[in-house]
Design a protein around this motif. Structure first.
Motif, PDB file in Angstrom:
ATOM      1  N   ARG A 180       1.019  -1.291   0.028  1.00  8.69           N
ATOM      2  CA  ARG A 180      -0.130  -0.114  -0.126  1.00  8.69           C
ATOM      3  C   ARG A 180       0.899   1.248  -0.002  1.00  8.69           C
ATOM      4  O   ARG A 180       1.883   1.129   0.699  1.00  8.69           O
ATOM      5  CB  ARG A 180      -0.985  -0.101   1.315  1.00  8.69           C
ATOM      6  CG  ARG A 180      -1.879  -1.143   1.184  1.00  8.69           C
ATOM      7  CD  ARG A 180      -3.009  -0.942   2.279  1.00  8.69           C
ATOM      8  NE  ARG A 180      -2.377  -0.667   3.672  1.00  8.69           N
ATOM      9  CZ  ARG A 180      -2.938  -0.421   4.783  1.00  8.69           C
ATOM     10  NH1 ARG A 180      -4.394   0.192   4.525  1.00  8.69           N
ATOM     11  NH2 ARG A 180      -2.161  -0.358   6.158  1.00  8.69           N
ATOM     12  N   LEU A 204       1.031   5.625   0.500  1.00 10.99           N
ATOM     13  CA  LEU A 204       0.557   6.571   1.443  1.00 10.99           C
ATOM     14  C   LEU A 204       0.210   7.796   0.668  1.00 10.99           C
ATOM     15  O   LEU A 204       1.029   8.341   0.027  1.00 10.99           O
ATOM     16  CB  LEU A 204       1.537   6.819   2.570  1.00 10.99           C
ATOM     17  CG  LEU A 204       1.092   7.940   3.520  1.00 10.99           C
ATOM     18  CD1 LEU A 204      -0.026   7.634   4.263  1.00 10.99           C
ATOM     19  CD2 LEU A 204       2.349   8.260   4.419  1.00 10.99           C
ATOM     20  N   GLU A 239     -15.736   9.866   2.316  1.00 12.62           N
ATOM     21  CA  GLU A 239     -15.696   8.692   2.842  1.00 12.62           C
ATOM     22  C   GLU A 239     -15.583   7.654   1.759  1.00 12.62           C
ATOM     23  O   GLU A 239     -14.837   6.725   1.763  1.00 12.62           O
ATOM     24  CB  GLU A 239     -16.651   8.370   3.949  1.00 12.62           C
ATOM     25  CG  GLU A 239     -16.425   6.919   4.657  1.00 12.62           C
ATOM     26  CD  GLU A 239     -15.351   7.038   5.423  1.00 12.62           C
ATOM     27  OE1 GLU A 239     -14.704   5.816   5.568  1.00 12.62           O
ATOM     28  OE2 GLU A 239     -14.690   8.014   6.088  1.00 12.62           O
ATOM     29  N   ARG A 241     -12.235   7.898  -0.128  1.00  8.15           N
ATOM     30  CA  ARG A 241     -11.180   7.289   0.424  1.00  8.15           C
ATOM     31  C   ARG A 241     -11.398   5.592   0.408  1.00  8.15           C
ATOM     32  O   ARG A 241     -10.300   5.021   0.174  1.00  8.15           O
ATOM     33  CB  ARG A 241     -11.322   7.611   1.966  1.00  8.15           C
ATOM     34  CG  ARG A 241     -10.598   8.981   1.962  1.00  8.15           C
ATOM     35  CD  ARG A 241     -10.320   9.131   3.589  1.00  8.15           C
ATOM     36  NE  ARG A 241     -11.639   9.345   4.324  1.00  8.15           N
ATOM     37  CZ  ARG A 241     -12.055  10.643   4.597  1.00  8.15           C
ATOM     38  NH1 ARG A 241     -11.787  11.717   4.060  1.00  8.15           N
ATOM     39  NH2 ARG A 241     -13.337  10.890   5.230  1.00  8.15           N
ATOM     40  N   GLY A 242     -12.586   5.148   0.456  1.00  7.69           N
ATOM     41  CA  GLY A 242     -12.904   3.613   0.296  1.00  7.69           C
ATOM     42  C   GLY A 242     -12.470   3.331  -0.946  1.00  7.69           C
ATOM     43  O   GLY A 242     -11.665   2.277  -1.164  1.00  7.69           O
ATOM     44  N   GLU A 243     -12.655   4.016  -2.122  1.00  5.79           N
ATOM     45  CA  GLU A 243     -12.185   3.652  -3.294  1.00  5.79           C
ATOM     46  C   GLU A 243     -10.926   3.590  -3.570  1.00  5.79           C
ATOM     47  O   GLU A 243     -10.368   2.716  -4.369  1.00  5.79           O
ATOM     48  CB  GLU A 243     -12.913   4.451  -4.326  1.00  5.79           C
ATOM     49  CG  GLU A 243     -14.461   4.403  -4.405  1.00  5.79           C
ATOM     50  CD  GLU A 243     -15.230   5.258  -5.305  1.00  5.79           C
ATOM     51  OE1 GLU A 243     -14.715   6.615  -5.821  1.00  5.79           O
ATOM     52  OE2 GLU A 243     -16.490   5.224  -5.500  1.00  5.79           O
ATOM     53  N   LEU A 244     -10.142   4.400  -3.170  1.00  2.83           N
ATOM     54  CA  LEU A 244      -8.548   4.809  -2.959  1.00  2.83           C
ATOM     55  C   LEU A 244      -8.093   3.645  -2.392  1.00  2.83           C
ATOM     56  O   LEU A 244      -7.066   3.138  -2.857  1.00  2.83           O
ATOM     57  CB  LEU A 244      -8.160   6.102  -2.704  1.00  2.83           C
ATOM     58  CG  LEU A 244      -8.624   7.260  -3.571  1.00  2.83           C
ATOM     59  CD1 LEU A 244      -8.191   8.653  -2.869  1.00  2.83           C
ATOM     60  CD2 LEU A 244      -7.712   7.214  -4.586  1.00  2.83           C
ATOM     61  N   GLU A 245      -8.686   3.232  -1.044  1.00  2.00           N
ATOM     62  CA  GLU A 245      -8.103   1.904  -0.352  1.00  2.00           C
ATOM     63  C   GLU A 245      -8.212   0.554  -1.117  1.00  2.00           C
ATOM     64  O   GLU A 245      -7.065   0.094  -1.307  1.00  2.00           O
ATOM     65  CB  GLU A 245      -8.987   1.725   0.847  1.00  2.00           C
ATOM     66  CG  GLU A 245      -8.792   2.830   1.786  1.00  2.00           C
ATOM     67  CD  GLU A 245      -7.613   2.780   2.943  1.00  2.00           C
ATOM     68  OE1 GLU A 245      -7.095   1.451   2.650  1.00  2.00           O
ATOM     69  OE2 GLU A 245      -7.517   3.563   3.627  1.00  2.00           O
ATOM     70  N   LEU A 246      -9.088   0.562  -2.118  1.00  2.00           N
ATOM     71  CA  LEU A 246      -9.267  -0.697  -2.820  1.00  2.00           C
ATOM     72  C   LEU A 246      -8.308  -0.441  -4.032  1.00  2.00           C
ATOM     73  O   LEU A 246      -7.853  -1.577  -4.504  1.00  2.00           O
ATOM     74  CB  LEU A 246     -10.759  -0.590  -3.593  1.00  2.00           C
ATOM     75  CG  LEU A 246     -11.663  -0.975  -2.674  1.00  2.00           C
ATOM     76  CD1 LEU A 246     -13.066  -0.837  -3.328  1.00  2.00           C
ATOM     77  CD2 LEU A 246     -11.542  -2.283  -1.937  1.00  2.00           C
ATOM     78  N   TRP A 254      -4.116   2.483  -1.893  1.00  2.00           N
ATOM     79  CA  TRP A 254      -3.779   3.700  -1.127  1.00  2.00           C
ATOM     80  C   TRP A 254      -4.319   3.527   0.101  1.00  2.00           C
ATOM     81  O   TRP A 254      -5.230   3.258   0.395  1.00  2.00           O
ATOM     82  CB  TRP A 254      -3.911   4.738  -1.900  1.00  2.00           C
ATOM     83  CG  TRP A 254      -3.268   5.140  -2.983  1.00  2.00           C
ATOM     84  CD1 TRP A 254      -3.690   4.373  -4.548  1.00  2.00           C
ATOM     85  CD2 TRP A 254      -2.427   5.657  -3.359  1.00  2.00           C
ATOM     86  NE1 TRP A 254      -2.607   5.024  -5.317  1.00  2.00           N
ATOM     87  CE2 TRP A 254      -1.854   5.662  -4.590  1.00  2.00           C
ATOM     88  CE3 TRP A 254      -1.820   6.727  -2.279  1.00  2.00           C
ATOM     89  CZ2 TRP A 254      -0.695   6.580  -5.047  1.00  2.00           C
ATOM     90  CZ3 TRP A 254      -0.541   7.611  -2.961  1.00  2.00           C
ATOM     91  CH2 TRP A 254       0.090   7.351  -4.199  1.00  2.00           C
ATOM     92  N   HIS A 255      -3.387   3.979   1.210  1.00  2.00           N
ATOM     93  CA  HIS A 255      -3.723   4.353   2.390  1.00  2.00           C
ATOM     94  C   HIS A 255      -3.973   5.811   2.593  1.00  2.00           C
ATOM     95  O   HIS A 255      -2.778   6.473   2.451  1.00  2.00           O
ATOM     96  CB  HIS A 255      -2.508   3.778   3.624  1.00  2.00           C
ATOM     97  CG  HIS A 255      -3.071   4.269   5.016  1.00  2.00           C
ATOM     98  ND1 HIS A 255      -4.062   3.707   5.835  1.00  2.00           N
ATOM     99  CD2 HIS A 255      -2.412   5.038   5.881  1.00  2.00           C
ATOM    100  CE1 HIS A 255      -4.084   4.150   7.082  1.00  2.00           C
ATOM    101  NE2 HIS A 255      -3.068   5.126   6.967  1.00  2.00           N
ATOM    102  N   VAL A 256      -5.120   6.417   2.904  1.00  2.00           N
ATOM    103  CA  VAL A 256      -5.266   7.719   2.812  1.00  2.00           C
ATOM    104  C   VAL A 256      -5.389   8.350   4.271  1.00  2.00           C
ATOM    105  O   VAL A 256      -6.389   7.768   4.980  1.00  2.00           O
ATOM    106  CB  VAL A 256      -6.557   7.972   1.908  1.00  2.00           C
ATOM    107  CG1 VAL A 256      -6.752   9.499   2.024  1.00  2.00           C
ATOM    108  CG2 VAL A 256      -6.415   7.312   0.505  1.00  2.00           C
TER     109      VAL A 256
END
Length: 287
Positions: free
Chosen positions: A219, A221, A241, A244-249, A252-254
């Motif tokens: 991942r 940052l 929110e 950020r969830g889509e970026l996590e998938l 990426w850790h946001v």
């Protein structure tokens, strides 16, 4: 007659406090005039504009003087008071030889020379955000700033101004992003990348700042500066929110950063970034 059918105070032209000494407090209390810069006021119905700023400066700056400092930045359209909604610009001028341009009938320090002076004299975060903003307008390039800086300090200088020029980036989209970037640099994490494109199935995202080359467990940052103006309220928070969830998938850790995380003595931001990067931040915070 409606309130705003009334004639403009002073025909809509700026005026000084000396012109209405007895009525100034009364007019301000009624909300009928506003301060353009320290000691200069205008009817509240007159919108801000380069012409208004020039007219305000002409009231107080001597005819043969050169507008400089924050007043020059203000006339060039660069805001340097990111934390205050009130106009705190003071009229500043000099009779010393300076590189100048003409702007709306006034002699003003060139954009490049203005940026150097701001980098030298403003508080570090304000200095970086002002230089970033000037570069963002395209009124000066980093090469022009580097060339102009030779008249102020050596190329290998360790001064604040030299540091600010090394970190300046025209891609910064807001003063908050500039201050966030400086926090990360001062904490010893290195210079982050700016406005990072992230491709996803629904389009391309744009990350404010981050360290895409320092992946941890697959991942990367990213940090996003969420201003109070655009990121407050249930709808905005829900949208953020989801993003950020889509970026996590996407790997990426946001970290969402607010104004209170950037300003103040508590090192929560540095500890959160250091915890992810497995690096001890440089503490205490410098500003």
């Amino acid at each position: 007659m409606f309130q705003y059918d009334l004639p403009y105070y002073f025909a809509g032209l700026p005026f000084t406090s000396r012109q209405v000494p007895r009525k100034l407090a009364w007019l301000l209390a009624r909300g009928e005039i506003r301060q353009v810069m320290r000691g200069v006021y205008v009817d509240v119905r007159v919108p801000d504009s380069p012409e208004l700023r020039a007219d305000a400066l002409r009231l107080v700056v001597p005819q043969d003087a050169v507008v400089c400092g924050q007043a020059a930045a203000w006339l060039h359209g660069i805001e340097t008071t990111a934390l205050s909604p009130e106009p705190t610009i003071k009229p500043q001028w000099t009779f010393q030889p300076r590189p100048t341009v003409e702007a709306l009938g006034l002699k003003v320090l060139t954009p490049a020379a203005t940026a150097i002076e701001l980098a030298r004299h403003l508080h570090r975060p304000f200095a970086l955000s002002a230089v970033d903003a000037l570069l963002h307008t395209g009124k000066a390039t980093l090469d022009e700033l580097t060339t102009a800086s030779a008249a102020y300090f050596a190329e290998d200088s360790t001064s604040q101004a030299a540091d600010i020029l090394r970190y300046a980036d025209r891609r910064a989209a807001s003063p908050g992003e500039s201050s966030l970037r400086l926090r990360l640099i001062d904490a010893g994490f290195g210079v982050p990348e700016v406005q990072i494109p992230v491709s996803g199935p629904n389009g391309t995202y744009r990350m404010d700042v981050g360290y895409p080359k320092r992946a941890v467990d697959g991942r990367r940052l990213g940090l996003e500066y969420d201003s109070d103006l655009w990121h407050s309220g249930r709808r905005a928070e829900g949208r953020d929110e989801k993003r950020r969830g889509e970026l996590e998938l996407l790997g990426w850790h946001v970290i969402s950063v607010r104004r209170t995380d950037v300003w103040g003595s508590y090192p929560a931001l540095e500890l959160a970034v250091g915890g992810f990067l497995c690096q001890h931040p440089r503490l205490p915070r410098r500003w």
